[in-house]
Design an enzyme around this catalytic site. Structure first.
Site: not given
Ligand code: NAP
Length: 313
Positions: A106, A184, A252
Site C-alpha cells: 500500500t 486502496k 501510514k
C-alpha cells in the site's frame, strides 16, 4: 519442457509470508527475498529458494511480487541501487521484456509511478496491485487485488501461480498505478476511521461504567454491526494487541490519504482526528501492535476526578 513461469516474492512480513506460502502451495517454483533473513526460513522449509538481494530474484524470475511496508520500503527494494529489483530486471537484457513486477504494497500513487517508470525503463512490465484483506485471507486465497497497469502486466500477474492463487477477486482500475493506489486509500480511510471510532466508543463504554461485552453484543445486533467491529471490539476488550495489521501501517495509510486529500482540496476532519489517535498510539510505543491498540491511545486522555473541569468549576 515446462512453460511454468518462475515466480519471485520480495517482502515476507505478516502478509508477504502468507502470500508467498500460498504460491508455494499452488505449485510455484518460487524464489524469495526478505531484508531480515530470519523471516525467509519458513519459506525455505516449504521448498522456496532464498535470494540474498532483490536483484537476484528479478534477474531469474518472470513474475515478481513485492509486499513491503510503505513508500520508503517499496522504493528501497525496487530502485535502491545495484542490488535492487530494477537492476535485476535490466540484467536480463533482451529477456527483460518477459519480466513483470507486481507491487502489492500500500503506497501513494507517486511511489507507484516512480517504481513503475523505473521498471519499464529497465525493460520490464509493472502492475500496482495493493490488496484488501488480512493475513488469514492471504492464507486462504481470499485477498482482493486492486490493480493498475497495462493489460499485458495484469494478464502476466494473474493465473494459477499468481494473483489467482492468492485472491478471489481482482479489478483492473486504470492503465497506471494511480487509480489502484487511490482506491486502496479509500478503503483505508474507512478502516482507520471505523476502528478509531470503535476505540473511542470502547473508552467511553468503560468510563461510563457499562459492561463492554454487553455493549459489543448490542452493537453487533444493531445496524452498525459488522465483522470488523466484532473482531476488533473483542481485541480491545481483552487488550490483546498481537499484530495482524499494525498501528504504524494504518497510520501510514491515513497519512497518505490525508496527503491526497490536501492535494485534491478535500477537507477530511474525521480522518485527521483519527490519524492523531494512531500517531498517539505510536508515541506510546504501540506502533508494531495491532491497530486495535488505538484503543490504548484513549487511556491517556481519561481525566481523573481531580483534573476534571467539572470538579474544578
Ligand atoms: P510487516 O509485517 O510490517 O512487513 C513489512 C515488510 O516490509 C517486511 O518484509 C519488512 O522487512 C519490509 N521492509 C520494511 N522496510 C524495509 C526497507 N527499508 N527495505 C526493505 N524491506 C523493508 O507488514 P505487512 O502487514 O506484511 O504489510 C505489508 C504491506 O501490506 C503494507 O503496505 C501494508 O499496509 C499492506 N497491507 C497489510 C495488511 C495486513 O492486514 N497486515 C492488509 C492489507 C495490506 P523486514 O522483515 O526486514 O523488516
Amino acid at each position: 519442457m515446462s512453460s511454468q513461469p518462475r515466480v519471485g516474492f520480495l517482502g515476507l512480513g505478516i502478509m508477504g509470508a502468507q502470500m508467498a506460502s500460498r504460491l508455494v502451495g499452488a505449485g510455484a517454483n518460487i524464489t524469495v527475498y526478505n531484508r531480515s533473513v530470519a523471516k525467509t526460513e519458513p519459506l525455505r522449509a516449504l521448498g522456496a529458494a532464498v535470494a540474498r538481494t532483490p536483484a537476484e530474484v528479478t534477474s531469474t524470475c518472470d513474475v515478481v511480487f513485492a509486499m513491503l511496508a510503505d513508500p520508503r520500503a517499496a522504493e528501497a527494494v525496487a530502485v535502491g541501487g545495484p542490488d535492487s529489483a530494477v537492476a535485476g530486471i535490466a540484467s536480463r537484457g533482451s529477456n527483460a521484456s518477459a519480466s513483470t513486477y507486481v507491487d502489492c504494497s500500500t503506497v501513494d500513487e507517486r511511489t507507484g509511478v516512480r517504481v513503475g517508470d523505473a521498471v519499464e525503463r529497465s525493460g520490464g512490465r509493472f502492475l500496482a496491485a495493493p490488496v484488501s484483506g488480512g493475513w488469514r485471507d492471504a492464507a486462504s486465497g481470499k485477498l482482493l487485488f486492486l490493480c493498475g497497469g497495462s493489460r499485458a502486466a495484469f494478464d502476466a500477474a494473474c493465473g494459477p501461480l499468481g494473483l489467482d492463487a492468492m485472491g478471489h477477486r481482482r479489478w483492473l482500475l486504470g492503465p497506471g498505478p494511480a487509480e489502484a493506489a487511490r482506491a486502496k486509500l479509500m478503503l483505508q480511510i474507512m478502516m482507520g476511521n471505523v476502528v478509531g471510532s470503535l476505540a473511542e466508543m470502547m473508552a467511553m463504554t468503560r468510563a461510563s461504567g457499562l459492561d463492554e461485552g454487553s455493549v459489543l453484543d448490542i452493537l453487533g445486533e444493531s445496524a452498525m454491526g459488522n465483522h470488523l467491529c466484532a473482531a476488533k471490539g473483542k481485541l480491545m476488550q481483552r487488550g490483546d494487541y498481537a499484530p495482524n495489521f499494525q498501528v504504524y501501517l494504518q497510520q501510514k495509510d491515513l497519512r497518505l490519504a490525508l496527503q491526497l486529500a490536501d492535494e485534491l482540496g478535500v477537507p477530511m476532519p474525521i480522518s485527521a482526528a483519527a490519524n492523531g489517535q494512531y500517531i498517539r498510539a505510536r508515541q506510546m510505543g504501540l506502533g508494531d501492535k495491532d491497530f486495535a491498540a488505538v484503543r490504548a491511545a484513549y487511556d491517556a486522555e481519561v481525566l481523573s476526578d481531580k483534573e476534571s473541569p467539572e470538579v474544578d468549576a
